[in-house]
Design a protein around this motif. Structure first.
Motif, PDB file in Angstrom:
ATOM      1  N   VAL A   1     -25.770  34.312  10.035  1.00 18.76           N
ATOM      2  CA  VAL A   1     -26.556  33.252   9.304  1.00 18.76           C
ATOM      3  C   VAL A   1     -25.349  32.166   8.930  1.00 18.76           C
ATOM      4  CG1 VAL A   1     -27.871  32.734   7.328  1.00 18.76           C
ATOM      5  CG2 VAL A   1     -28.234  34.890   8.299  1.00 18.76           C
ATOM      6  N   GLU A   2     -25.937  30.862   9.212  1.00 15.66           N
ATOM      7  CA  GLU A   2     -25.150  29.729   9.208  1.00 15.66           C
ATOM      8  C   GLU A   2     -24.434  29.542   7.400  1.00 15.66           C
ATOM      9  OE1 GLU A   2     -27.599  27.254  11.290  1.00 15.66           O
ATOM     10  OE2 GLU A   2     -25.916  26.775  12.545  1.00 15.66           O
TER      11      GLU A   2
ATOM     12  N   ALA B   1     -29.284  28.923   4.462  1.00 12.94           N
ATOM     13  CA  ALA B   1     -30.552  29.455   5.016  1.00 12.94           C
ATOM     14  C   ALA B   1     -31.030  30.592   4.458  1.00 12.94           C
ATOM     15  CB  ALA B   1     -30.049  29.797   6.553  1.00 12.94           C
TER      16      ALA B   1
ATOM     17  N   VAL C   1     -36.176  29.724   3.310  1.00 11.63           N
ATOM     18  CA  VAL C   1     -35.023  30.464   3.314  1.00 11.63           C
ATOM     19  C   VAL C   1     -35.359  31.864   3.222  1.00 11.63           C
ATOM     20  CG1 VAL C   1     -33.602  28.492   2.036  1.00 11.63           C
ATOM     21  CG2 VAL C   1     -34.450  30.406   0.924  1.00 11.63           C
ATOM     22  N   GLY C   2     -34.361  32.719   3.819  1.00 14.92           N
ATOM     23  CA  GLY C   2     -34.401  34.088   3.598  1.00 14.92           C
ATOM     24  C   GLY C   2     -33.983  34.511   2.303  1.00 14.92           C
TER      25      GLY C   2
END
Lengths: 430, 430
Positions: free
Chosen positions: A124-125, A207, A228-229
């Motif tokens: 994830v970024e 994110a 977002v997660g």
């Protein structure tokens, strides 16, 4: 006194089933308030963060700034007890070593038809890490949340922490620095979650958002989920200790109380096959409570949610443990390795008399963010994969497309999706 | 006509950012209705299921029974087109082969201090699979949801499907049988989700619920989450095609329409570096629409949410693709393998001109349940790990406890958790 259940009692099944579904926490309904806070942060950005921080944390961000500076980190090292900073470094290294083994492998292969298939893992970024303020501001949790992200290869880890009365626990800043976090903002609550999800002038969006928080933070995470997660929403902590009578009752009592002191909603359960031992543990709990600083919390937890389950033989404890699906499971028995293969549902298992659960809270290596409230039946503790995602790969040439086309076209037709069929057929002049 | 965006336009960034945040679906507010249905099923069990099924599906469960029988499965095989059943078997085998490679490895090791550490994967014990009724009753989705659970080792997979007007698509039953599902109930909607989560006289509860459904099903899954695990709530489907001008415009148009025909909220996006090619694709889309059975749906999707993005060079498409984070990404370019390493966010990638996305819907092998609405930035397609959970293991002897104790005690003290420190210290007579 905790309640006692005996598997030999005729109403055991009914009482155990009721015990399993006991709710230990009620969350206040803060949905509407949180919705409003999120909307305000989306509209007014940094200014909204400053307003809410003034109101909820009694701190003036216009004066002290949103971002924590490098100078403050260095000051935190000077303020921290050196032995504690060293312990954090020791914990950081052990957590990193354990989690490095969780890094997944990419896959690539060619099947018998010549189809190329694969799967590729990427980090994830950007991840946001929420850290509570006040007494629940635990440096160990900073490490446990940040290190799996770091090991996963997340480039940007953004920590937010409320400046309760203007102050941030220096150990939290030290832990963040040890974990390699370079972007820290002094903002908390639903407003911090909103900033991480949608961004403000100062805070670029992430994110995924992880980390524990109060009811407002939990509600905010639920509301921004999708944009977002988020990680799981953790409930109160719990331990299940399966112990034979060869244990020192004081050791087991200490383990039960370590869990109970977290929170009045925490839960400590003992399963044993010996009445006399059970009684000795209960007495030891009461005795140790007398000198415990957090006695009030621990006593309430043990009284309201604690349990001693008496079984005819320790064999009976296995199906019970699988139904309880405890966050933490201690096997304080002579041969824990013999019982282990039959245990199916548990967040983390501590084997033998010399592995108190507390070691796992800090320096064992495995993560201490674990599934609570029986969710170990279907979920896992925080790990490196929570900060990565897998992309599947498929590559066909004309020959492979010809081989797969008939089945694909037949299924598209059966599902009434004509354009699906065409997209295959058109490439083969069918 | 889809909208056209050009990276060379001065307002491109503004328009692209707006495009990214366009909402494609509005879900009706069914929270209260669903809450009531769940409460009623918890209270009245099978009777509530019969009542709701009579009302919503116009079917009498008292007459036809809740459970689908073996005889009905055998009848379904007779009713199904043999070529389609064969295609389903072909798909089943390919999906199984791909997913078998996702099975995780347990871990066990001893560190330099002699601490035993490990991680053990176990399957979720029971999983519920929701299958929609009516036109969205896709046999391919049965395979895609059931096979990863089967490969994970889930012993009990329970399928629920509404008997719309008393009827269940025979291909859905065939697909279920091919996937090894032996427990099928003809019940749908929020009532089916409630039955799976809490159980009724006939349906024993499961630990996790997966599968697509309408707004009621999605709301019910959200409401039972915590009691059971759930999969992600999927949004409308989408494809991003990156194509150079060497493609046949008709092939690319067919791919865009295959996505668009799913749903008026579906989204098809083309990125290309050639104006003339883009125009040819748009023309081909319009031409192919003329003969498409689901033209109305596909045309609405293309008109409302479709897009053609014109870039100066295909290199520019990489950062755009990473921001779009498409569920499906086709690289219809000369050297897709060269671009692949730079693509970070995508649910599934289809490489080269002969790999239409549709192959992945049915027979490629990878899963077709994939992250939508940009969630590929933080999540993965359905896979074997979604049906397993990891338990961490820790085992210390007296010597190892002595080695780890000082750091654990220091951190417990720093966090104000005295009972934590005691639980370690008491074992060492500290």
């Amino acid at each position: 006194m905790a309640i006692t259940l005996r598997t030999s009692d005729p109403d055991f099944e009914t009482r155990f089933a009721a015990f399993l579904t006991t709710k230990r926490e009620t969350s206040p309904d803060v949905e509407a308030v949180v919705r409003d806070i999120i909307a305000t942060v989306r509209e007014h950005g940094d200014k909204a963060l400053a307003d809410y921080t003034r109101k909820f944390d009694r701190a003036d961000l216009d004066a002290i700034g949103i971002a924590v500076t490098r100078a403050e980190i260095e000051q935190a090292y000077r303020d921290a007890d050196p032995a504690t900073a060293e312990a954090l470094t020791f914990a950081r290294d052990r957590i990193r070593d354990y989690h490095q083994r969780q890094r997944p492998q990419d896959d690539h292969y060619v099947d018998a038809l010549g189809v190329e298939l694969g799967a590729r893992w990427t980090a994830v970024e950007a991840v946001g890490l929420y850290v509570p303020g006040g007494t629940a501001s635990y440096p160990s949790s900073v490490l446990m949340n940040a290190m799996p992200a770091k090991v996963a290869g997340v480039e940007r880890i953004v920590m937010v922490v409320p400046p309760s009365g203007g102050v941030i626990n220096p150990l939290v800043l030290v832990a963040a620095d040890l974990a390699g976090i370079t972007e820290i903002y002094r903002v908390g609550g639903a407003q911090a979650v909103a900033a991480l999800a949608y961004g403000t002038e100062t805070i670029r969006p992430v994110a995924k958002i992880v980390g524990p928080g109060n009811a407002y933070v939990a509600a905010a995470k639920r509301q921004v989920f999708g944009t977002v997660g988020i990680d799981m929403i953790a409930g109160p902590s719990e331990v299940l200790v399966i112990a034979d009578s060869d244990n020192d009752p004081d050791w087991i009592a200490a383990d039960l109380l370590a869990q109970a002191e977290h929170d009045a909603s925490a839960q400590s359960i003992l399963i044993t096959d010996d009445d006399v031992f059970a009684e000795a543990v209960e007495k030891a709990v009461q005795r140790q409570l007398e000198t415990l600083p957090r006695a009030e919390t621990a006593a309430a937890s043990w009284r309201d949610f604690g349990a001693i389950i008496l079984v005819g033989s320790l064999d009976e404890s296995v199906p019970l443990a699988n139904r309880i699906a405890a966050e933490h499971l201690e096997l304080a028995i002579a041969d824990p390795d013999a019982m282990l293969p039959r245990i199916r549902n548990a967040g983390s298992i501590f084997l033998g008399r010399h592995t108190p659960e507390v070691i796992g809270d800090y320096v064992g290596g495995p993560n201490h963010v674990l599934p609570t409230a029986r969710s170990a039946r279907f979920s896992s503790g925080l790990n490196v994969l929570d900060f990565m995602k897998r992309t599947s790969l498929l590559k066909l040439g004309p020959e492979q497309l010809r081989a797969l086309a008939p089945a694909a076209i037949a299924l598209a037709k059966a599902e009434g999706l004509e354009a699906h069929g065409r997209s295959v057929a058109i490439r083969l002049n069918l």
